[in-house]
Motif scaffolding. Structure first.
Motif, PDB file in Angstrom:
ATOM      1  N   CYS A   2      21.755   0.469  -2.004  1.00 58.82           N
ATOM      2  CA  CYS A   2      20.379   0.915  -2.218  1.00 58.82           C
ATOM      3  C   CYS A   2      19.807   1.419  -0.892  1.00 58.82           C
ATOM      4  CB  CYS A   2      19.536  -0.235  -2.750  1.00 58.82           C
ATOM      5  SG  CYS A   2      17.784   0.151  -2.923  1.00 58.82           S
ATOM      6  N   VAL A   3      19.190   2.606  -0.899  1.00 53.47           N
ATOM      7  CA  VAL A   3      18.631   3.167   0.325  1.00 53.47           C
ATOM      8  C   VAL A   3      17.379   2.432   0.780  1.00 53.47           C
ATOM      9  CG1 VAL A   3      19.595   5.463  -0.024  1.00 53.47           C
ATOM     10  CG2 VAL A   3      17.324   4.949  -0.898  1.00 53.47           C
ATOM     11  N   ASP A   4      16.775   1.654  -0.095  1.00 48.63           N
ATOM     12  CA  ASP A   4      15.561   0.927   0.277  1.00 48.63           C
ATOM     13  C   ASP A   4      15.832  -0.478   0.800  1.00 48.63           C
ATOM     14  OD1 ASP A   4      13.408   2.806  -0.328  1.00 48.63           O
ATOM     15  OD2 ASP A   4      14.093   2.636  -2.388  1.00 48.63           O
ATOM     16  N   CYS A   5      16.717  -1.233   0.125  1.00 49.90           N
ATOM     17  CA  CYS A   5      16.891  -2.637   0.513  1.00 49.90           C
ATOM     18  C   CYS A   5      18.299  -2.998   0.963  1.00 49.90           C
ATOM     19  CB  CYS A   5      16.477  -3.561  -0.624  1.00 49.90           C
ATOM     20  SG  CYS A   5      17.615  -3.577  -2.036  1.00 49.90           S
ATOM     21  N   GLY A   6      19.282  -2.122   0.732  1.00 47.83           N
ATOM     22  CA  GLY A   6      20.649  -2.407   1.151  1.00 47.83           C
ATOM     23  C   GLY A   6      21.471  -3.160   0.123  1.00 47.83           C
ATOM     24  N   TYR A   7      20.933  -3.377  -1.073  1.00 46.63           N
ATOM     25  CA  TYR A   7      21.683  -4.045  -2.142  1.00 46.63           C
ATOM     26  C   TYR A   7      22.941  -3.243  -2.446  1.00 46.63           C
ATOM     27  CZ  TYR A   7      22.775  -5.879  -6.808  1.00 46.63           C
ATOM     28  OH  TYR A   7      23.404  -6.425  -7.884  1.00 46.63           O
TER      29      TYR A   7
END
Length: 55
Positions: A2-7
């Motif tokens: 995920c580009v927002d949280c790194g998931y």
């Protein structure tokens, strides 16, 4: 990833990806504003499926 949280999400094909499951949590401390994924592997893993030319 995920580009927002790194998931990190693992899936066979990345032609259709879901919304990050971490963005749906009520305790979401990292706002999801870009709502996108970065492919960490996939295309390029096999010699017959090479990465496209980088520009």
């Amino acid at each position: 990833m995920c580009v927002d949280c790194g998931y990190v999400f693992t899936k066979q094909s990345n032609k259709s990806l879901p919304v990050c499951p971490m963005s749906n949590l009520s305790s979401d401390v990292i706002p999801h504003v870009r709502n996108g994924w970065i492919s960490l592997s996939g295309q390029g893993d096999a010699p017959e499926d090479p990465y496209p030319d980088e520009k």
